[in-house]
Design a protein around this motif. Structure first.
Motif, short mmCIF file in Angstrom:
data_model
loop_
_atom_site.label_atom_id
_atom_site.label_comp_id
_atom_site.label_asym_id
_atom_site.label_seq_id
_atom_site.Cartn_x
_atom_site.Cartn_y
_atom_site.Cartn_z
N THR A 82 0.84 -1.20 0.00
CA THR A 82 0.00 0.00 0.00
C THR A 82 0.86 1.24 0.00
O THR A 82 2.03 1.20 0.38
N THR A 83 0.27 2.33 -0.44
CA THR A 83 0.96 3.61 -0.38
C THR A 83 0.40 4.47 0.74
O THR A 83 0.54 5.68 0.73
N LEU A 84 -0.23 3.83 1.69
CA LEU A 84 -0.86 4.57 2.78
C LEU A 84 0.01 4.58 4.02
O LEU A 84 0.76 3.64 4.28
N ASP A 85 -0.13 5.65 4.79
CA ASP A 85 0.49 5.75 6.11
C ASP A 85 -0.61 5.44 7.12
O ASP A 85 -1.56 6.23 7.26
N ILE A 86 -0.52 4.31 7.83
CA ILE A 86 -1.55 3.87 8.75
C ILE A 86 -0.96 3.79 10.15
O ILE A 86 0.05 3.11 10.36
N TRP A 105 -9.63 9.11 8.18
CA TRP A 105 -8.99 9.22 6.87
C TRP A 105 -8.57 10.65 6.56
O TRP A 105 -9.22 11.61 6.98
N SER A 106 -7.54 10.77 5.76
CA SER A 106 -7.25 12.04 5.11
C SER A 106 -8.26 12.21 3.98
O SER A 106 -9.11 11.35 3.73
N ILE A 107 -8.19 13.32 3.27
CA ILE A 107 -9.05 13.54 2.12
C ILE A 107 -8.81 12.45 1.08
O ILE A 107 -7.70 11.94 0.95
N SER A 128 -3.64 8.09 6.03
CA SER A 128 -3.41 9.15 5.04
C SER A 128 -2.52 8.62 3.93
O SER A 128 -1.93 7.55 4.04
N GLY A 129 -2.44 9.37 2.84
CA GLY A 129 -1.52 9.03 1.78
C GLY A 129 -0.10 9.33 2.20
O GLY A 129 0.17 9.86 3.28
N CYS A 130 0.84 8.97 1.34
CA CYS A 130 2.25 9.19 1.65
C CYS A 130 2.82 10.32 0.78
O CYS A 130 2.27 10.65 -0.24
#
Length: 399
Positions: free
Chosen positions: A3-7, A342-344, A397-399
């Motif tokens: 994933t490209t997410l920051d969790i 969540w972020s946008i 959020s995204g990275c």
């Protein structure tokens, strides 16, 4: 799952005492029976700089919106210290958003977590009068110890085959861009029959929305309810007409986004944003058999934790949503409750279609959540092991 997410998930850590305190002339807004009111009155000095304290209780009430706005406007106008102290109600996210919009505003937020013991009152009084800046929200326990939130990275489980668990899932805001996609994931990956509750109708959907509905209809089937989640009685009536047995899960995607400076906001505007989030979750859970639920997924926002300009009303609604979910989780004995902040989103969601919204989010340090990885995360969250009867919080959020 790649994933490209920051969790991240929250954990508590001890906070250092704030150090030297200074004297203030306090203006106190809120009930005079609040445990901190006598201490602040005793510490107040007529010859000291002005400061404003808004004192809130264990539960957030509509009148608290007016109190917060009045306190913020007063502190901004005077250029003075602003303190928010509550017993569990929340409210600090609105004040912290105002501090982002007005850099000269000195803001401190504290929660008395366990009863107003003398030690806790002394520690909170020193905290709100601290000369040094106090970041975030600080919790004060009965022994006067200070704690704050730290965040640690977590890895969601690897995507696997379909679970085929069966049953039905209620998705509020189900005809929105995110609600439809979440419902499709739960239908195709987990064998759940989505019940989509929304004020809109399928006739208003575009090509992509119709495609998602058709996809669900061809797998587990789909039910669309025209119902406003802010009207608890209407939601119960709508669900009563569905003969599918107890619901296995609830996903709360409904929401209302209103931007603008905090000081230009109104109590009615704050209440409207909170109704979709907080009342919507409460009404959804009141309308189903809570003992049959196995999974509750609440869509919140990172703005509740990371304040941003012009998003104070939304931040406060999502802070109150998270606190509501934590309380309600205790009455869900068999359900895993996850609050995903969540972020946008890019590609769907309330900001989708607003020109420049995603670029503006990046400038505000709100890395957007791409649709593909975001939906993969929803799939993984539905599988995530967690303890029933309590809420787990995740910042995504995204990275």
């Amino acid at each position: 799952m790649r994933t490209t997410l920051d969790i991240r998930t929250d954990r508590e850590r001890e906070a250092a005492p704030p150090g030297e305190a200074r004297a203030y002339r306090w203006t106190i807004l809120g009930p005079q029976r609040h445990p901190l009111a006598p201490a602040l009155r005793a510490a107040s000095r007529d010859d000291a700089p002005e400061a404003v304290a808004v004192l809130l209780g264990r539960a957030f009430h509509r009148v608290d919106n007016r109190r917060l706005l009045r306190a913020i406007r007063t502190a901004v106008a005077r250029g003075s210290r602003l303190a928010v102290v509550h017993l569990g109600a929340g409210g600090g996210s609105l004040a912290r958003a105002a501090a982002v919009e007005h850099p000269g505003l000195s803001c401190v937020v504290a929660e008395l977590t366990e009863g107003p013991t003398p030690a806790a009152v002394r520690a909170a009084t020193g905290l709100v009068a601290a000369a040094a800046p106090v970041a975030g929200e600080v919790r004060v326990d009965r022994d006067g110890r200070l704690r704050t939130t730290d965040w640690q990275s977590v890895h969601l489980p690897q995507a696997a085959g379909t679970t085929g668990s069966g049953g039905a899932v209620l998705v509020t805001g189900g005809l929105g861009g995110l609600g439809l996609r979440v419902a499709a994931v739960l239908a195709c990956r987990h064998g759940l029959h989505p019940i989509l509750a929304d004020t809109a109708t399928p006739e208003r959907l575009g090509t992509a929305g119709r495609r998602h509905l058709d996809r669900m209809a061809g797998t587990t089937g789909v039910t669309v309810l025209r119902a406003d989640v802010t009207d608890g009685a209407a939601l119960r009536r709508a669900l009563a007409g569905i003969r599918r047995g107890p619901l296995a899960g609830v996903v709360h995607c409904a929401g209302l986004l209103r931007g603008g400076p905090v000081t230009a906001g109104t109590a009615a505007g704050l209440t409207a944003v909170q109704a979709a989030k907080v009342d919507g979750l409460r009404h959804a859970l009141d309308a189903v058999d809570r003992h049959a639920l196995r999974r509750v997924l609440v869509f919140g926002s990172v703005t509740a934790e990371r304040p941003h300009r012009s998003l104070g009303a939304y931040a406060l609604a999502n802070e109150l949503l998270r606190r509501c979910a934590v309380r309600l989780a205790a009455d869900l004995p068999a359900a895993v409750t996850l609050v995903a902040e969540w972020s946008i989103w890019s590609g769907a969601g309330m900001a989708h279609g607003t020109p420049g919204a995603v670029a503006a989010a990046r400038r505000l340090n709100l890395p957007p959540v791409p649709l593909g990885p975001g939906m993969a995360a929803v799939d993984a969250l539905w599988r995530l092991p967690a303890t029933p009867g309590r809420a787990q919080r995740l910042l995504i959020s995204g990275c």
